[in-house]
Design a protein around this motif. Structure first.
Motif, mmCIF file in Angstrom:
data_model
loop_
_atom_site.group_PDB
_atom_site.id
_atom_site.type_symbol
_atom_site.label_atom_id
_atom_site.label_comp_id
_atom_site.label_asym_id
_atom_site.label_seq_id
_atom_site.Cartn_x
_atom_site.Cartn_y
_atom_site.Cartn_z
ATOM 1 N N ASP A 104 37.026 45.806 52.625
ATOM 2 C CA ASP A 104 35.623 46.161 52.850
ATOM 3 C C ASP A 104 34.898 46.308 51.519
ATOM 4 N N ASP A 105 33.931 45.421 51.274
ATOM 5 C CA ASP A 105 33.025 45.520 50.120
ATOM 6 C C ASP A 105 33.816 45.692 48.814
ATOM 7 N N VAL A 106 34.784 44.798 48.598
ATOM 8 C CA VAL A 106 35.704 44.914 47.456
ATOM 9 C C VAL A 106 35.123 44.205 46.229
ATOM 10 N N TYR A 107 35.197 44.890 45.095
ATOM 11 C CA TYR A 107 34.754 44.336 43.816
ATOM 12 C C TYR A 107 35.934 44.336 42.839
ATOM 13 N N ALA A 160 35.214 38.594 39.697
ATOM 14 C CA ALA A 160 36.053 37.706 40.499
ATOM 15 C C ALA A 160 35.751 37.872 41.981
ATOM 16 N N LEU A 161 35.550 39.114 42.413
ATOM 17 C CA LEU A 161 35.128 39.414 43.777
ATOM 18 C C LEU A 161 33.898 40.308 43.698
ATOM 19 N N ALA A 162 32.877 39.966 44.447
ATOM 20 C CA ALA A 162 31.601 40.691 44.361
ATOM 21 C C ALA A 162 31.166 41.150 45.742
ATOM 22 N N GLY A 163 31.855 42.154 46.276
ATOM 23 C CA GLY A 163 31.511 42.678 47.591
ATOM 24 C C GLY A 163 32.164 41.909 48.720
ATOM 25 N N LYS A 204 39.860 33.314 45.327
ATOM 26 C CA LYS A 204 40.936 33.240 46.329
ATOM 27 C C LYS A 204 42.221 33.899 45.822
ATOM 28 N N THR A 205 42.660 33.535 44.628
ATOM 29 C CA THR A 205 43.911 34.083 44.110
ATOM 30 C C THR A 205 43.781 35.574 43.824
ATOM 31 N N THR A 206 42.587 36.044 43.467
ATOM 32 C CA THR A 206 42.395 37.474 43.236
ATOM 33 C C THR A 206 42.686 38.273 44.505
ATOM 34 N N VAL A 207 42.353 37.712 45.672
ATOM 35 C CA VAL A 207 42.661 38.399 46.927
ATOM 36 C C VAL A 207 44.167 38.590 47.068
ATOM 37 N N GLY A 237 35.237 49.487 46.650
ATOM 38 C CA GLY A 237 35.598 48.995 47.964
ATOM 39 C C GLY A 237 36.954 49.525 48.406
ATOM 40 N N THR A 238 37.341 49.200 49.625
ATOM 41 C CA THR A 238 38.597 49.703 50.188
ATOM 42 C C THR A 238 39.417 48.577 50.796
#
Length: 308
Positions: free
Chosen positions: A61-64, A82-85, A106-109, A122-123
């Motif tokens: 949820d809303d991960v940065y 790398a991730l913006a929400g 993608k790889t950051t996930v 984020g969580t």
């Protein structure tokens, strides 16, 4: 004769300097503190394997996440997002494919779910339980990871397949290798499963290394599976064998599939399209293909001639 000791001293000096730099990197990893809950509202007692959530309903949820931005001279100039929400759901027992252009996040996930990095905001929850509240070792025991470039250690093929289950019997290892389409080429090697592979698996082809990594995942038999670009840079024959092995490996598991070659993503329960660190489209392959958008562009480019 006079200059020979000076030349040897120069060689040893450079070797010593390189060794010192390598040792500093190694000890930086060894001395790194264990992952701990990042926020004070999470209990200091981490959940162990016995207390892990029963279902793998994973929610971001809303991960940065940001990384240091390096300039051409390798100096740091601010942060690169790398991730913006990002918000993303991976339902229990389903396969979710992440697709998108290079650098979309993608790889950051996968790095987040492996607990290699932590979100700055984020969580991430598993069946409603914060991932940060789960002991990292216990969590990693519940997942198998097949990366784009699997690391094979110096040792035998048997030892490398047993990486996640060192106590596994030879029969279990052989069964895993058969499932991964690796048994035939292993049996043809001079010492079969006792054949040394060399550091990084230098004695094996790219397709063979991937099948060893897939055999590891079969042997571990974890309920959550992360596949990160596993068919990139493979020849057509190896890709066909690996696709067949992966379809059987994914059956009955919760799967995060990161795909550059989109063929595997077509059969996913849900395709999520990332762009610049955000989810811009989500849905089954056929549904997304019927809409104008980034996914349709990616598929048309992949297929080469607009063949869905």
């Amino acid at each position: 004769e006079f200059f020979l000791p000076l030349r040897q001293m120069a060689l040893r000096f450079h070797a010593g300097t390189a060794g010192k730099a390598t040792a500093e990197r190694i000890f930086a990893i060894l001395d790194a503190p264990a992952l701990a809950p990042p926020t004070p509202d999470i209990s200091s007692t981490l959940l162990t394997a016995a207390a892990l959530p029963a279902r793998f309903d994973i929610q971001l949820d809303d991960v940065y996440v940001s990384y240091p931005a390096l300039q051409a001279d390798r100096t740091v100039a601010g942060q690169r997002a790398a991730l913006a929400g990002l918000s993303l759901a991976i339902p229990h027992g389903q396969t979710v494919a992440l697709v998108g252009p290079t650098g979309a996040g993608k790889t950051t996930v996968s790095q987040l779910l492996l607990r290699f990095v932590e979100p700055q905001a984020g969580t991430i929850t598993v069946d409603g339980v914060p991932l940060a509240a789960i002991d990292p070792t216990a969590w990693r025991g519940q997942l198998a990871w097949v990366p784009q470039q699997p690391y094979l250690f110096y040792g035998t093929i048997l030892q490398n397949i047993r990486l996640g289950r060192p106590e596994a019997s030879l029969d279990a290892v052989v069964a895993a290798a058969r499932a991964a389409h690796a048994h035939d080429f292993i049996s043809a090697l001079p010492q079969a499963y006792d054949t040394p592979v060399g550091e990084r698996g230098v004695r094996l082809s790219g397709g063979q290394r991937q099948r060893i990594a897939i055999a590891r995942a079969f042997l571990k038999d974890a309920p959550f599976l992360i596949l990160d670009e596993v068919t990139a840079h493979l020849d057509a024959e190896s890709e066909a064998l690996i696709h067949d092995a992966l379809r059987r490996l994914m059956a009955g598991r919760t799967v995060l599939l990161i795909a550059h070659r989109l063929k595997l993503a077509y059969a996913a329960d849900q395709v999520v399209v990332l762009d610049q660190g955000r989810a811009v489209q989500a849905g089954p392959h056929r549904t997304l293909l019927e809409r104008d958008g980034l996914y349709r562009q990616l598929v048309l480019t992949y297929e080469g001639a607009g063949r869905p």
